[in-house]
Write an enzyme that holds these catalytic residues in place. Structure first.
Site, PDB file in Angstrom:
ATOM      1  N   SER A 159       0.872  -1.182   0.000  1.00 48.49           N
ATOM      2  CA  SER A 159       0.000   0.000   0.000  1.00 48.49           C
ATOM      3  C   SER A 159       0.905   1.227   0.000  1.00 48.49           C
ATOM      4  O   SER A 159       2.054   1.146   0.464  1.00 48.49           O
ATOM      5  CB  SER A 159      -0.853   0.016   1.274  1.00 48.49           C
ATOM      6  OG  SER A 159      -1.419   1.298   1.480  1.00 48.49           O
ATOM      7  N   TYR A 186      -2.283  -1.260  10.404  1.00 45.77           N
ATOM      8  CA  TYR A 186      -2.116  -1.452   8.955  1.00 45.77           C
ATOM      9  C   TYR A 186      -0.776  -0.900   8.466  1.00 45.77           C
ATOM     10  O   TYR A 186      -0.046  -1.557   7.723  1.00 45.77           O
ATOM     11  CB  TYR A 186      -3.280  -0.747   8.254  1.00 45.77           C
ATOM     12  CG  TYR A 186      -3.374  -0.939   6.759  1.00 45.77           C
ATOM     13  CD1 TYR A 186      -4.032  -2.046   6.225  1.00 45.77           C
ATOM     14  CD2 TYR A 186      -2.856   0.000   5.869  1.00 45.77           C
ATOM     15  CE1 TYR A 186      -4.157  -2.207   4.848  1.00 45.77           C
ATOM     16  CE2 TYR A 186      -2.971  -0.149   4.496  1.00 45.77           C
ATOM     17  CZ  TYR A 186      -3.631  -1.253   3.991  1.00 45.77           C
ATOM     18  OH  TYR A 186      -3.760  -1.415   2.629  1.00 45.77           O
TER      19      TYR A 186
HETATM   20  N1  LIG Z   1      -8.491  -1.176  -1.960  1.00 50.12           N
HETATM   21  C1  LIG Z   1      -7.538  -0.303  -1.738  1.00 50.12           C
HETATM   22  O1  LIG Z   1      -7.731   0.919  -1.823  1.00 50.12           O
HETATM   23  C2  LIG Z   1      -6.155  -0.762  -1.345  1.00 50.12           C
HETATM   24  C3  LIG Z   1      -5.155   0.193  -1.271  1.00 50.12           C
HETATM   25  C4  LIG Z   1      -3.881  -0.189  -0.928  1.00 50.12           C
HETATM   26  C5  LIG Z   1      -3.603  -1.504  -0.667  1.00 50.12           C
HETATM   27  N2  LIG Z   1      -4.579  -2.434  -0.744  1.00 50.12           N
HETATM   28  C6  LIG Z   1      -4.228  -3.820  -0.434  1.00 50.12           C
HETATM   29  O2  LIG Z   1      -4.658  -4.670  -1.460  1.00 50.12           O
HETATM   30  C7  LIG Z   1      -4.899  -5.969  -0.940  1.00 50.12           C
HETATM   31  C8  LIG Z   1      -6.262  -6.438  -1.414  1.00 50.12           C
HETATM   32  O3  LIG Z   1      -7.254  -5.604  -0.846  1.00 50.12           O
HETATM   33  P1  LIG Z   1      -8.636  -5.323  -1.568  1.00 50.12           P
HETATM   34  O4  LIG Z   1      -8.744  -3.882  -1.749  1.00 50.12           O
HETATM   35  O5  LIG Z   1      -8.793  -6.208  -2.716  1.00 50.12           O
HETATM   36  O6  LIG Z   1      -9.633  -5.688  -0.378  1.00 50.12           O
HETATM   37  P2  LIG Z   1     -10.718  -6.813  -0.224  1.00 50.12           P
HETATM   38  O7  LIG Z   1     -11.274  -6.614   1.134  1.00 50.12           O
HETATM   39  O8  LIG Z   1     -11.615  -6.803  -1.388  1.00 50.12           O
HETATM   40  O9  LIG Z   1      -9.868  -8.171  -0.276  1.00 50.12           O
HETATM   41  C9  LIG Z   1      -9.106  -8.624   0.797  1.00 50.12           C
HETATM   42  C10 LIG Z   1      -9.284 -10.119   0.903  1.00 50.12           C
HETATM   43  O10 LIG Z   1      -8.476 -10.618   1.982  1.00 50.12           O
HETATM   44  C11 LIG Z   1      -9.215 -11.630   2.614  1.00 50.12           C
HETATM   45  N3  LIG Z   1      -8.721 -11.875   3.968  1.00 50.12           N
HETATM   46  C12 LIG Z   1      -8.858 -11.101   5.078  1.00 50.12           C
HETATM   47  N4  LIG Z   1      -8.276 -11.706   6.130  1.00 50.12           N
HETATM   48  C13 LIG Z   1      -7.767 -12.877   5.685  1.00 50.12           C
HETATM   49  C14 LIG Z   1      -7.052 -13.935   6.285  1.00 50.12           C
HETATM   50  N5  LIG Z   1      -6.710 -13.925   7.590  1.00 50.12           N
HETATM   51  N6  LIG Z   1      -6.688 -14.984   5.507  1.00 50.12           N
HETATM   52  C15 LIG Z   1      -7.006 -15.016   4.212  1.00 50.12           C
HETATM   53  N7  LIG Z   1      -7.662 -14.036   3.567  1.00 50.12           N
HETATM   54  C16 LIG Z   1      -8.044 -12.984   4.313  1.00 50.12           C
HETATM   55  C17 LIG Z   1     -10.650 -11.117   2.619  1.00 50.12           C
HETATM   56  O11 LIG Z   1     -11.541 -12.176   2.868  1.00 50.12           O
HETATM   57  C18 LIG Z   1     -10.731 -10.542   1.213  1.00 50.12           C
HETATM   58  O12 LIG Z   1     -11.104 -11.534   0.301  1.00 50.12           O
HETATM   59  C19 LIG Z   1      -4.795  -5.847   0.582  1.00 50.12           C
HETATM   60  O13 LIG Z   1      -3.550  -6.352   0.995  1.00 50.12           O
HETATM   61  C20 LIG Z   1      -4.877  -4.350   0.820  1.00 50.12           C
HETATM   62  O14 LIG Z   1      -4.202  -3.956   1.983  1.00 50.12           O
HETATM   63  C21 LIG Z   1      -5.865  -2.100  -1.072  1.00 50.12           C
END
Ligand SMILES: NC(=O)c1ccc[n+]([C@@H]2O[C@H](COP(=O)([O-])OP(=O)(O)OC[C@H]3O[C@@H](n4cnc5c(N)ncnc54)[C@H](O)[C@@H]3O)[C@@H](O)[C@H]2O)c1
Length: 250
Positions: free
Chosen positions: A137, A150
């Site tokens: 991130s 986080y």
């Molecule tokens: N969406 C954003 O704006 C954003 C920005 C920066 C970074 N990210 C990063 O991108 C990655 C994906 O996030 P996203 O936006 O797709 O969110 P999302 O919530 O759609 O997906 C995250 C997934 O992780 C799974 N998860 C949570 N805890 C878990 C565990 N203990 N074991 C296995 N799976 C688990 C959830 O069930 C979900 O399917 C994350 O690492 C997040 O930190 C997202």
């Protein structure tokens, strides 16, 4: 289109948001894919039916569960050659003075221990060559009050990525990070559901809009492809220049 037809990929967090888009994009590139889901059983089965990818319910912070995930991949397709760590939990919004250890532990376990466990399993199993992408991130660098869980986990993930790139380069295993800004996924539920909230957040982004999971997945596929052979130890930011906005008006 990138040809990954010789590749076997594991994607964590593959039933939602960025991870799901990665499963779809890898599948389109011809890779055989095993992906994890946590609670999204129906969605996972739906993705599996559409793509032939194999869903495995996994808590990425659990050592035994990660071992079973890799064993399943070995059984279905063989030794994985690609790994994408996308599973993650968001910030709590709680400041350190009020944060319970159990909460900090839960976020760090998922966002940092998870990639530690999967990268370790991947490196132990891998033959010569392979590619890993850890979804971090922009907050691996940019701190926010209320996000010690986080931001500390993602800061640690940045160092995990960099250190592993050094350790695994002699075996030709590339390890890179992708650092998204605001991406429209369930992690940004409020902005997805409320146009007003979304517009307000997007007003802070120089590019003028949030990103999509498909845009992140396209970058991930590139970093996993032979075209990116010499790229390792890098973190690529994908944020519409949001992280370049520092102390405006100061
Ligand atoms: N969406 C954003 O704006 C954003 C920005 C920066 C970074 N990210 C990063 O991108 C990655 C994906 O996030 P996203 O936006 O797709 O969110 P999302 O919530 O759609 O997906 C995250 C997934 O992780 C799974 N998860 C949570 N805890 C878990 C565990 N203990 N074991 C296995 N799976 C688990 C959830 O069930 C979900 O399917 C994350 O690492 C997040 O930190 C997202």
């Amino acid at each position: 289109m990138t040809d990954l037809s010789q590749s076997i990929a594991i994607v964590t967090g593959g039933a939602s948001g960025i991870g799901r888009a990665c499963v779809m994009a890898l599948n389109e590139s011809g890779a055989r894919v095993v992906f994890t889901y946590h609670s999204e059983e129906d969605t996972a089965q739906d993705i599996a039916a559409k793509t032939g990818a194999i869903p495995v319910q996994t808590d990425v912070g659990d050592e035994d569960a990660v071992a079973s995930l890799f064993a399943r991949c070995e059984e279905e397709f063989g030794t994985p050659t690609l790994l994408v760590n996308s599973a993650g939990l968001n910030m709590s919004g709680t400041c350190l003075v009020d944060m319970e250890l159990a909460h900090f532990d839960k976020v760090v376990r998922t966002d940092l221990y998870g990639p530690f466990l999967t990268c370790r399993a991947f490196a132990r199993a891998a033959k010569e060559g392979g590619r890993i992408v850890n979804i971090s991130s922009i907050h691996e660098d940019a701190p926010r009050a209320g996000a010690v869980d986080y931001d500390a986990a993602k800061g640690g993930l940045a160092q995990l990525t960099a250190t592993l790139a050094l350790e695994l380069a002699p075996r030709r295993i590339a390890v890179n990070g992708v650092a998204p800004g605001m991406i429209l996924t369930p992690m940004n539920e409020e902005a997805m559901d409320d146009e007003e909230v979304r517009r307000k957040a997007e007003a802070n982004i120089p590019w003028g809009r949030a990103g999509t999971p498909e845009e992140v997945a396209a970058l991930v596929v590139f970093l996993l492809s032979p075209a990116a052979d010499y790229i390792t130890g890098a973190t690529v930011t994908i944020d519409g220049a949001l992280s370049q906005v520092v102390a405006p008006g100061a």
